[in-house]
Design a protein around this motif. Sequence first.
Motif, PDB file in Angstrom:
ATOM      1  N   ALA A 239      35.199  65.415 116.112  1.00  0.00           N
ATOM      2  CA  ALA A 239      35.287  64.886 117.482  1.00  0.00           C
ATOM      3  C   ALA A 239      36.622  65.398 118.012  1.00  0.00           C
ATOM      4  O   ALA A 239      37.522  65.709 117.215  1.00  0.00           O
ATOM      5  CB  ALA A 239      35.247  63.362 117.486  1.00  0.00           C
ATOM      6  N   SER A 240      36.771  65.477 119.311  1.00  0.00           N
ATOM      7  CA  SER A 240      38.030  65.988 119.865  1.00  0.00           C
ATOM      8  C   SER A 240      39.185  65.059 119.475  1.00  0.00           C
ATOM      9  O   SER A 240      38.975  63.858 119.251  1.00  0.00           O
ATOM     10  CB  SER A 240      37.935  66.083 121.386  1.00  0.00           C
ATOM     11  N   ALA A 241      40.402  65.607 119.379  1.00  0.00           N
ATOM     12  CA  ALA A 241      41.568  64.788 119.004  1.00  0.00           C
ATOM     13  C   ALA A 241      41.773  63.669 120.028  1.00  0.00           C
ATOM     14  O   ALA A 241      42.132  62.539 119.669  1.00  0.00           O
ATOM     15  CB  ALA A 241      42.814  65.668 118.916  1.00  0.00           C
ATOM     16  N   HIS A 242      41.516  63.965 121.300  1.00  0.00           N
ATOM     17  CA  HIS A 242      41.688  62.957 122.346  1.00  0.00           C
ATOM     18  C   HIS A 242      40.720  61.788 122.127  1.00  0.00           C
ATOM     19  O   HIS A 242      41.108  60.623 122.175  1.00  0.00           O
ATOM     20  CB  HIS A 242      41.462  63.595 123.724  1.00  0.00           C
ATOM     21  N   GLU A 243      39.470  62.111 121.849  1.00  0.00           N
ATOM     22  CA  GLU A 243      38.459  61.066 121.639  1.00  0.00           C
ATOM     23  C   GLU A 243      38.768  60.258 120.373  1.00  0.00           C
ATOM     24  O   GLU A 243      38.639  59.041 120.346  1.00  0.00           O
ATOM     25  CB  GLU A 243      37.067  61.713 121.559  1.00  0.00           C
ATOM     26  N   ARG A 244      39.231  60.936 119.330  1.00  0.00           N
ATOM     27  CA  ARG A 244      39.561  60.229 118.082  1.00  0.00           C
ATOM     28  C   ARG A 244      40.735  59.269 118.293  1.00  0.00           C
ATOM     29  O   ARG A 244      40.742  58.152 117.804  1.00  0.00           O
ATOM     30  CB  ARG A 244      39.870  61.240 116.963  1.00  0.00           C
TER      31      ARG A 244
ATOM     32  N   GLY B 111      51.665  52.077 118.792  1.00  0.00           N
ATOM     33  CA  GLY B 111      52.173  52.988 119.816  1.00  0.00           C
ATOM     34  C   GLY B 111      51.162  53.319 120.890  1.00  0.00           C
ATOM     35  O   GLY B 111      50.063  52.747 120.939  1.00  0.00           O
ATOM     36  N   THR B 112      51.539  54.273 121.728  1.00  0.00           N
ATOM     37  CA  THR B 112      50.687  54.635 122.867  1.00  0.00           C
ATOM     38  C   THR B 112      49.562  55.563 122.427  1.00  0.00           C
ATOM     39  O   THR B 112      49.575  56.100 121.319  1.00  0.00           O
ATOM     40  CB  THR B 112      51.524  55.382 123.930  1.00  0.00           C
ATOM     41  N   LEU B 113      48.644  55.785 123.361  1.00  0.00           N
ATOM     42  CA  LEU B 113      47.529  56.690 123.107  1.00  0.00           C
ATOM     43  C   LEU B 113      48.042  58.098 122.802  1.00  0.00           C
ATOM     44  O   LEU B 113      47.563  58.768 121.873  1.00  0.00           O
ATOM     45  CB  LEU B 113      46.635  56.710 124.355  1.00  0.00           C
ATOM     46  N   ALA B 114      49.044  58.538 123.561  1.00  0.00           N
ATOM     47  CA  ALA B 114      49.601  59.889 123.364  1.00  0.00           C
ATOM     48  C   ALA B 114      50.250  60.011 121.981  1.00  0.00           C
ATOM     49  O   ALA B 114      50.098  61.028 121.296  1.00  0.00           O
ATOM     50  CB  ALA B 114      50.617  60.196 124.448  1.00  0.00           C
ATOM     51  N   GLU B 115      50.940  58.942 121.563  1.00  0.00           N
ATOM     52  CA  GLU B 115      51.576  58.955 120.235  1.00  0.00           C
ATOM     53  C   GLU B 115      50.518  59.022 119.127  1.00  0.00           C
ATOM     54  O   GLU B 115      50.675  59.738 118.144  1.00  0.00           O
ATOM     55  CB  GLU B 115      52.447  57.707 120.041  1.00  0.00           C
ATOM     56  N   LEU B 116      49.442  58.263 119.349  1.00  0.00           N
ATOM     57  CA  LEU B 116      48.357  58.275 118.363  1.00  0.00           C
ATOM     58  C   LEU B 116      47.727  59.654 118.261  1.00  0.00           C
ATOM     59  O   LEU B 116      47.447  60.148 117.171  1.00  0.00           O
ATOM     60  CB  LEU B 116      47.268  57.273 118.771  1.00  0.00           C
TER      61      LEU B 116
END
Length: 226
Positions: A148-153, A169-174
């Motif tokens: 799955a895309s890194a963003h979706e994961r 942490g934030t979505l971006a950090e994850l």
Amino acid sequence: MAEDIQVAIDGPASAGKSTVAKLVAKRFKYVYCDTGAMYRAITWLALDHQLAINDVDAISELAKHATIEFKPGEEEQRVFVNGTEVTKDIRGNAVSKNVSAVSAIPAVRTEMTRQQREIAKKGGIVMDGRDIGTTVLPNAEVKIFLVASAHERARRRYEENQEKGIHTGTLAELQAAIELRDKKDSTRKVSPLVQAADAIKLDSTNLTIDQVVDKISAIITKKINN
Ligand code: DC
């Protein structure tokens, strides 16, 4: 029994492997084995023994004598290492941060692979991880490479953490952490994360869990009936 086959599900972190593998195992009344939990259990043991994470010899020794057990629990499978329950602790930040390093130690992989083959030898098994189709069970009748895309994961992991009240942490950090782990897992020397030549690639970015489970179940059923 001919229909008690081996099903290997590999793929990058947070692609939904364990969720899907558990449901597939339930549908076919197969045993589910989470090999990531085994590497996490060894990492927990090393931290519990206050070993430096680069102390390859001491961690290898620990792994050789470690007994990892799975027991059915009410909500999730319970994990024990040398008799101590570590179900929750192996999901914490300390273990997550260090598990890539521990799982790159050759002797740790040799021992985990040995234990995993023992668990899978009778068939009727769904095993998920990174190297199941390539190294652990090269003769598995069904091999799935779930991506799955890194963003979706990251989005899925973020939602899951929110629901469980875990602060990570934030979505971006994850997303950054997931991308880093992908890189470490796919570039390590021993058993890197690669798709087996005979694995079927399944992209779950735009699929629901049920849709993924249905697709894998159809592949298994076809194999059993062949
Ligand atoms: O699936 P997971 O995130 O719980 O896996 C934890 C770590 O263990 C991950 O960084 C990769 C490693 N792992 C591995 O090297 N081989 C496996 N068969 C399963 C997991």
